[in-house]
Scaffold this active site. Sequence first.
Site, PDB file in Angstrom:
ATOM      1  N   ILE A   1       0.845  -1.204   0.000  1.00  0.00           N
ATOM      2  CA  ILE A   1       0.000   0.000   0.000  1.00  0.00           C
ATOM      3  C   ILE A   1       0.884   1.260   0.000  1.00  0.00           C
ATOM      4  O   ILE A   1       0.590   2.232  -0.695  1.00  0.00           O
ATOM      5  CB  ILE A   1      -0.981  -0.021   1.197  1.00  0.00           C
ATOM      6  CG1 ILE A   1      -1.778  -1.339   1.184  1.00  0.00           C
ATOM      7  CG2 ILE A   1      -1.947   1.161   1.127  1.00  0.00           C
ATOM      8  CD1 ILE A   1      -2.635  -1.583   2.401  1.00  0.00           C
TER       9      ILE A   1
ATOM     10  N   ASN B   1      12.347  -0.591   6.335  1.00  0.00           N
ATOM     11  CA  ASN B   1      13.457  -1.498   6.711  1.00  0.00           C
ATOM     12  C   ASN B   1      13.599  -2.654   5.706  1.00  0.00           C
ATOM     13  O   ASN B   1      14.482  -3.489   5.847  1.00  0.00           O
ATOM     14  CB  ASN B   1      13.287  -2.028   8.146  1.00  0.00           C
ATOM     15  CG  ASN B   1      12.049  -2.910   8.317  1.00  0.00           C
ATOM     16  OD1 ASN B   1      11.354  -3.215   7.339  1.00  0.00           O
ATOM     17  ND2 ASN B   1      11.790  -3.317   9.543  1.00  0.00           N
TER      18      ASN B   1
ATOM     19  N   GLY C   1       9.093  -5.009   2.410  1.00  0.00           N
ATOM     20  CA  GLY C   1       9.006  -4.080   1.281  1.00  0.00           C
ATOM     21  C   GLY C   1      10.052  -4.378   0.219  1.00  0.00           C
ATOM     22  O   GLY C   1      10.914  -5.245   0.393  1.00  0.00           O
TER      23      GLY C   1
ATOM     24  N   ILE D   1      11.901   2.010  11.784  1.00  0.00           N
ATOM     25  CA  ILE D   1      11.321   3.158  12.508  1.00  0.00           C
ATOM     26  C   ILE D   1      11.488   3.033  14.032  1.00  0.00           C
ATOM     27  O   ILE D   1      11.278   3.990  14.755  1.00  0.00           O
ATOM     28  CB  ILE D   1       9.843   3.420  12.141  1.00  0.00           C
ATOM     29  CG1 ILE D   1       8.944   2.256  12.564  1.00  0.00           C
ATOM     30  CG2 ILE D   1       9.658   3.742  10.668  1.00  0.00           C
ATOM     31  CD1 ILE D   1       7.486   2.650  12.660  1.00  0.00           C
TER      32      ILE D   1
ATOM     33  N   SER E   1      -6.907  -0.826  10.597  1.00  0.00           N
ATOM     34  CA  SER E   1      -7.487  -2.039  10.011  1.00  0.00           C
ATOM     35  C   SER E   1      -8.864  -2.352  10.580  1.00  0.00           C
ATOM     36  O   SER E   1      -9.160  -2.041  11.749  1.00  0.00           O
ATOM     37  CB  SER E   1      -6.548  -3.196  10.335  1.00  0.00           C
ATOM     38  OG  SER E   1      -7.177  -4.429  10.062  1.00  0.00           O
TER      39      SER E   1
ATOM     40  N   TYR F   1      -2.597  -8.861  15.960  1.00  0.00           N
ATOM     41  CA  TYR F   1      -2.444  -7.856  14.903  1.00  0.00           C
ATOM     42  C   TYR F   1      -3.464  -6.730  15.096  1.00  0.00           C
ATOM     43  O   TYR F   1      -3.120  -5.550  15.164  1.00  0.00           O
ATOM     44  CB  TYR F   1      -2.609  -8.511  13.524  1.00  0.00           C
ATOM     45  CG  TYR F   1      -2.849  -7.511  12.427  1.00  0.00           C
ATOM     46  CD1 TYR F   1      -1.850  -6.593  12.071  1.00  0.00           C
ATOM     47  CD2 TYR F   1      -4.077  -7.437  11.761  1.00  0.00           C
ATOM     48  CE1 TYR F   1      -2.078  -5.652  11.086  1.00  0.00           C
ATOM     49  CE2 TYR F   1      -4.303  -6.495  10.779  1.00  0.00           C
ATOM     50  CZ  TYR F   1      -3.310  -5.606  10.444  1.00  0.00           C
ATOM     51  OH  TYR F   1      -3.537  -4.665   9.481  1.00  0.00           O
TER      52      TYR F   1
ATOM     53  N   LYS G   1      -2.975  -2.646  16.272  1.00  0.00           N
ATOM     54  CA  LYS G   1      -3.468  -1.468  15.529  1.00  0.00           C
ATOM     55  C   LYS G   1      -4.350  -0.591  16.427  1.00  0.00           C
ATOM     56  O   LYS G   1      -4.313   0.631  16.349  1.00  0.00           O
ATOM     57  CB  LYS G   1      -4.239  -1.916  14.282  1.00  0.00           C
ATOM     58  CG  LYS G   1      -3.352  -2.550  13.221  1.00  0.00           C
ATOM     59  CD  LYS G   1      -2.855  -1.531  12.219  1.00  0.00           C
ATOM     60  CE  LYS G   1      -1.683  -2.014  11.414  1.00  0.00           C
ATOM     61  NZ  LYS G   1      -1.379  -1.233  10.227  1.00  0.00           N
TER      62      LYS G   1
ATOM     63  N   TYR H   1     -11.666 -21.589   1.997  1.00  0.00           N
ATOM     64  CA  TYR H   1     -11.637 -21.927   3.422  1.00  0.00           C
ATOM     65  C   TYR H   1     -13.047 -21.963   4.000  1.00  0.00           C
ATOM     66  O   TYR H   1     -13.487 -21.013   4.637  1.00  0.00           O
ATOM     67  CB  TYR H   1     -10.770 -20.920   4.187  1.00  0.00           C
ATOM     68  CG  TYR H   1      -9.313 -20.924   3.809  1.00  0.00           C
ATOM     69  CD1 TYR H   1      -8.667 -22.088   3.420  1.00  0.00           C
ATOM     70  CD2 TYR H   1      -8.558 -19.743   3.854  1.00  0.00           C
ATOM     71  CE1 TYR H   1      -7.322 -22.089   3.078  1.00  0.00           C
ATOM     72  CE2 TYR H   1      -7.215 -19.747   3.522  1.00  0.00           C
ATOM     73  CZ  TYR H   1      -6.608 -20.914   3.132  1.00  0.00           C
ATOM     74  OH  TYR H   1      -5.283 -20.900   2.804  1.00  0.00           O
TER      75      TYR H   1
ATOM     76  N   ARG I   1     -10.822 -21.460   8.011  1.00  0.00           N
ATOM     77  CA  ARG I   1      -9.562 -20.967   8.581  1.00  0.00           C
ATOM     78  C   ARG I   1      -9.895 -20.345   9.938  1.00  0.00           C
ATOM     79  O   ARG I   1     -10.863 -19.573  10.044  1.00  0.00           O
ATOM     80  CB  ARG I   1      -8.970 -19.914   7.637  1.00  0.00           C
ATOM     81  CG  ARG I   1      -7.640 -19.360   8.065  1.00  0.00           C
ATOM     82  CD  ARG I   1      -7.031 -18.463   6.987  1.00  0.00           C
ATOM     83  NE  ARG I   1      -7.785 -17.220   6.795  1.00  0.00           N
ATOM     84  CZ  ARG I   1      -7.410 -16.256   5.957  1.00  0.00           C
ATOM     85  NH1 ARG I   1      -6.324 -16.392   5.216  1.00  0.00           N
ATOM     86  NH2 ARG I   1      -8.119 -15.159   5.844  1.00  0.00           N
TER      87      ARG I   1
ATOM     88  N   GLY J   1     -10.507 -18.220  13.042  1.00  0.00           N
ATOM     89  CA  GLY J   1     -10.611 -16.773  13.280  1.00  0.00           C
ATOM     90  C   GLY J   1     -11.271 -15.975  12.173  1.00  0.00           C
ATOM     91  O   GLY J   1     -11.333 -14.750  12.260  1.00  0.00           O
ATOM     92  N   ASP J   2     -11.763 -16.622  11.106  1.00  0.00           N
ATOM     93  CA  ASP J   2     -12.413 -15.872  10.025  1.00  0.00           C
ATOM     94  C   ASP J   2     -13.875 -15.571  10.365  1.00  0.00           C
ATOM     95  O   ASP J   2     -14.697 -16.486  10.453  1.00  0.00           O
ATOM     96  CB  ASP J   2     -12.406 -16.700   8.720  1.00  0.00           C
ATOM     97  CG  ASP J   2     -11.168 -16.472   7.874  1.00  0.00           C
ATOM     98  OD1 ASP J   2     -10.461 -15.471   8.110  1.00  0.00           O
ATOM     99  OD2 ASP J   2     -10.911 -17.291   6.968  1.00  0.00           O
TER     100      ASP J   2
END
Length: 329
Positions: A12, A32, A36, A52, A117, A141, A145, A208, A282, A284-285
């Site tokens: 992104i 870093n 990327g 960072i 997110s 994750y 955020k 899934y 899967r 946690g979906d």
Amino acid sequence: MAILVCGGAGYIGSHMVDELLKNNETPIVVDNLRTGHRQAVPAQVKFYQEDIRDSKAMDKIFTENKIEAVIHFAACSLVGESMEKPLLYLNNNVYGMQVLLETMVKHKVDKIVFSSSAATYGEPKRIPIKETDTTEPTNPYGESKLIMEKMMKWVSLIHSVRYVSLRYFNVAGASEDGHIGEDHKQESHLVPIILQVPLKKRKAITIYGQDYPTKDGTCIRDYVHVVDLADAHMRAINYLRKGGSSDIFNLGSGNGFSVKEMIEAARKATGEEIPVIVGARRAGDPAKLVASSEKAGKILGWKAKYTDMESIIKTAWKWHKKHPNGFDE
Ligand code: UDP
């Protein structure tokens, strides 16, 4: 003055750099290169290969350049990996934000746009999800955020920093001209995985689970084009420039599409058959995640231009076809 793009060599982030250049802005990138790609950033853009979390390196970047605002993408972003390595996510994401905010406060840089997110919401209580809905992340994750948003909140209340946090739903697609796109060593996202089939990198796509309480039994997500996202960030910078107050916005295209519908759209976009295997769910979906992006429309004047899945997938396909091995030609 320049706009510092943290994580500007990522998927992104690199589309953001492209958008900034198109708007005659001056991006500077710090990345870093853990995930990327140096080649994703044009040669004319000043580039620092730094982490960072390294406060000395960040201090040097802020001293050497006149930075007006920061756009922050530099974070680990895989839900599955975060369930295995929670401390990596807290260290990289949360501590990274701490060093970034400390450096901004020290150098009196007062605007930040943050890549957040839909994972901050966790299992939704209602659809479409609004920014005022409860945030109960179901993985490290999403939690990282949410903590990063709260850090910005407190810093904005106490120091003169204003922020815009953009909660993305499912990002897909690539730049129209196909010169940059998605290239992850570890790919977990639906669209690039589907496209691995016509690229002959896998024989079939595994769905899934098709026993979800949805119209065709497969999970529903809100897919938003990466160039539409970059446009939202540009609008967020301009909103802060005009004195806009700190705020949080959802970014989605406002429509939900099932996994099966996405596969069908990919068949149309590529003209290939794309065989399917139905696998287990899967972990946690959630069954359905769809955003209300009404607030971003009202306050930022943003609207997704790509709302048709076939057109989103076509841009991704153009990139993958031209660059079957991503940036490593
Ligand atoms: N998915 C799938 N097969 C794959 C990858 C993803 O069926 O090989 C499904 C996944 O279960 C989810 C949707 O596609 O319902 C989008 O998954 P992705 O990982 O792209 O994004 P997420 O919604 O998890 O952020």
